[in-house]
Write a protein that holds these residues in place. Structure first.
Motif, PDB file in Angstrom:
ATOM      1  N   GLY A   1     -14.497 -36.298  -1.712  1.00 22.82           N
ATOM      2  CA  GLY A   1     -14.564 -35.142  -2.321  1.00 22.82           C
ATOM      3  C   GLY A   1     -14.192 -34.904  -2.739  1.00 22.82           C
ATOM      4  N   GLU A   2     -12.659 -34.997  -2.046  1.00 18.16           N
ATOM      5  CA  GLU A   2     -11.354 -33.672  -2.068  1.00 18.16           C
ATOM      6  C   GLU A   2     -11.527 -34.048  -3.525  1.00 18.16           C
ATOM      7  OE1 GLU A   2      -9.227 -36.116  -0.233  1.00 18.16           O
ATOM      8  OE2 GLU A   2      -9.063 -35.186   1.618  1.00 18.16           O
ATOM      9  N   LEU A   3     -10.941 -33.414  -4.306  1.00 14.78           N
ATOM     10  CA  LEU A   3     -10.170 -33.515  -5.858  1.00 14.78           C
ATOM     11  C   LEU A   3      -8.510 -33.727  -5.511  1.00 14.78           C
ATOM     12  CD1 LEU A   3     -11.549 -30.489  -7.016  1.00 14.78           C
ATOM     13  CD2 LEU A   3     -12.425 -32.172  -7.540  1.00 14.78           C
ATOM     14  N   VAL A   4      -8.687 -34.467  -6.145  1.00 15.95           N
ATOM     15  CA  VAL A   4      -6.917 -35.096  -7.093  1.00 15.95           C
ATOM     16  C   VAL A   4      -6.567 -34.630  -7.908  1.00 15.95           C
ATOM     17  CG1 VAL A   4      -5.611 -37.536  -6.318  1.00 15.95           C
ATOM     18  CG2 VAL A   4      -7.563 -37.320  -4.966  1.00 15.95           C
ATOM     19  N   PHE A   5      -5.087 -34.163  -7.582  1.00 11.22           N
ATOM     20  CA  PHE A   5      -4.523 -33.699  -8.576  1.00 11.22           C
ATOM     21  C   PHE A   5      -2.619 -34.256  -9.008  1.00 11.22           C
ATOM     22  CE2 PHE A   5      -6.278 -29.186  -7.635  1.00 11.22           C
ATOM     23  CZ  PHE A   5      -7.559 -29.515  -8.454  1.00 11.22           C
ATOM     24  N   GLY A   6      -2.522 -34.142 -10.548  1.00 11.42           N
ATOM     25  CA  GLY A   6      -1.377 -35.104 -10.356  1.00 11.42           C
ATOM     26  C   GLY A   6      -1.206 -34.392 -11.882  1.00 11.42           C
ATOM     27  N   ALA A   7       0.565 -34.585 -12.079  1.00 13.55           N
ATOM     28  CA  ALA A   7       0.964 -33.873 -13.436  1.00 13.55           C
ATOM     29  C   ALA A   7       2.537 -35.165 -13.759  1.00 13.55           C
ATOM     30  CB  ALA A   7       2.243 -32.872 -12.816  1.00 13.55           C
ATOM     31  N   SER A   8       2.770 -34.565 -14.373  1.00 10.45           N
ATOM     32  CA  SER A   8       4.553 -35.966 -15.150  1.00 10.45           C
ATOM     33  C   SER A   8       5.205 -35.630 -13.759  1.00 10.45           C
ATOM     34  CB  SER A   8       4.595 -34.909 -16.378  1.00 10.45           C
ATOM     35  OG  SER A   8       4.857 -34.439 -16.471  1.00 10.45           O
TER      36      SER A   8
END
Ligand code: PYC
Length: 424
Positions: free
Chosen positions: A298-305
């Motif tokens: 249920g966690e939201l996983v965020f990434g970037a460049s």
């Protein structure tokens, strides 16, 4: 080398075994064993992430080559394999890239069965948003290249996007309105630790030695040929040494006298507290430098460049947290109350053309599977399978032939910048 149809299967845990251990608290058998370092191995693999373990597993499973050591400085999967956002896809820009990553997707599809270990591959679809005409143009190009390689990928409009991801703001209010997107149904997410553990226990069951806490301190080369490896636990001789390292690929290859055209950058990511399942696609925005998925927990996983400067730091920064939060909220304003739980960074070895380097080096017997930038985890199975074939047969499989080291002097680059990750 000898071909083998069925490698030994690792132990299976029955439902009763699970219940008994849960009720009695009896300890689990280790998933892989500890060994002394042998005086000689047929193959030494440096790096105990998904690439090194997959190479070891396929060497044993497909070719019966089991006098193999995997040397890992830390713990198995503690580098890039444990620090990525577990996205799997094959919607690249170059035909070479698409074919290669498509093979990996296919291997991932059957990996749970092959390894007898649930790697929780969820093919929920991968959606890359376009916020400008030039992004849409690149997506059309990618979609056509993908289709020609038999990969399911197409450009869709805002109405279809709204139906796929109802929480996205597809109105014309945002700073960068959504004009369309590249929809790639076979893409998805996976449990990255499970992939590492599955390959590790299967390689161990086949007889491969997995050495954790074993740092390579030198690579012995004489008369243009690799002879062995020195470690903090002693020396071992080997006619074949493979670097499957990420983050420190240049340092390891320097030990063999093989310079690499690689610069290392951190890539940061974060997860939120768990929320009810609402997002069953992977959403990427190159313009906003962000990607979002929801894990099975249920966690939201965020990434970037990648961070804008080379570094070996794996610490998170406040600058990243602020940026990623702002960009996610531009896409999905309803997430404002959700709190970030933790963040981390992995190291990305970037090559000039945003494609990896796989194959031989000028040092006979010394091979590389490096330069994995921000796309290494998804490539693990195909890279491992192809590297094992190269080591066992002595010929480079067509699938990885374009990724040879000398392309940077020949000028035959595999320009993957437009599809490698976000924000480049
Ligand atoms: O290439 O899909 C990708 C990716 C996701 C996160 C970093 N790279």
């Amino acid at each position: 080398m000898r071909a083998r149809s069925h490698p030994p299967r690792p132990a299976r845990y029955s439902g009763f075994g699970l219940l008994r251990r849960g009720l009695t608290g009896s300890s689990w058998p280790p998933a892989w064993r500890r060994h002394e370092i042998r005086h000689r191995y047929d193959v030494v693999i440096i790096g105990g992430g998904v690439h090194g373990l997959a190479t070891a597993y396929y060497l044993a499973a497909h070719y019966g080559v089991t006098n193999v050591a995997v040397l890992e400085r830390g713990y198995l999967g503690g580098g890039g394999s444990g620090r990525n956002t577990a996205i799997i896809r094959s919607n690249y820009l170059t035909p070479d890239g698409v074919q290669f990553y498509d093979r990996s997707v296919r291997l991932y599809e059957s990996l749970s069965a092959d390894l007898n270990f649930n790697v929780m591959f969820s093919q929920r679809g991968h959606l890359t948003l376009a916020h400008s005409d030039s992004a849409l143009r690149t997506m059309r190009w990618r979609a056509e290249v993908n289709k020609l390689q038999g990969v399911d990928s197409s450009v869709i409009g805002p109405a279809e996007i709204a139906a796929l991801v109802p929480h996205l703001d597809v109105s014309d209010h945002p700073r960068f309105p959504i004009l369309g997107g590249l929809w790639h149904p076979p893409g998805g997410i996976i449990r990255h630790d499970a992939v590492v553990w599955g390959y590790a226990r299967a390689a161990d069951a086949a007889g491969v030695h997995l050495h954790q806490g074993t740092e390579v301190t030198g690579i012995d080369v004489s008369d243009g040929r690799v002879r062995g490896v020195r470690t903090n636990r002693g020396h071992t001789a080997a006619p074949v040494v493979v670097s499957c390292t990420a983050g420190w690929a240049t340092n390891v290859c320097d030990m063999a006298g093989v310079p690499l055209p690689i610069t290392t950058f951190p890539l940061q990511a974060a997860v939120t507290e768990p929320v009810r399942p609402f997002l069953d696609t992977v959403v990427v925005s190159g313009t906003l430098h962000v990607y979002v998925s929801q894990s099975d927990r249920g966690e939201l996983v965020f990434g970037a460049s990648v961070d804008p400067y080379p570094s070996y730091s794996t610490r998170g920064s406040l600058e990243f947290t602020e940026g990623v939060a702002a960009h996610v909220l531009e896409l999905m304003p309803a997430l404002a109350p959700v709190r970030i739980l933790r963040q981390w960074a992995g190291l990305c070895d970037m090559t000039p053309d945003f494609s990896p380097i796989m194959g031989r080096t000028p040092v006979e017997g010394f091979y590389v599977d490096v330069g994995w930038g921000t796309y290494g985890f998804k490539a693990g199975p195909a890279a491992g399978e192809a590297m094992a074939a190269l080591l066992a047969n002595g010929t480079t499989p067509d699938l990885i032939a374009p990724f040879y080291l000398d392309r940077f002097t020949d000028g035959r680059l595999v320009g993957e910048r437009g599809a490698a990750a976000v924000g480049h």
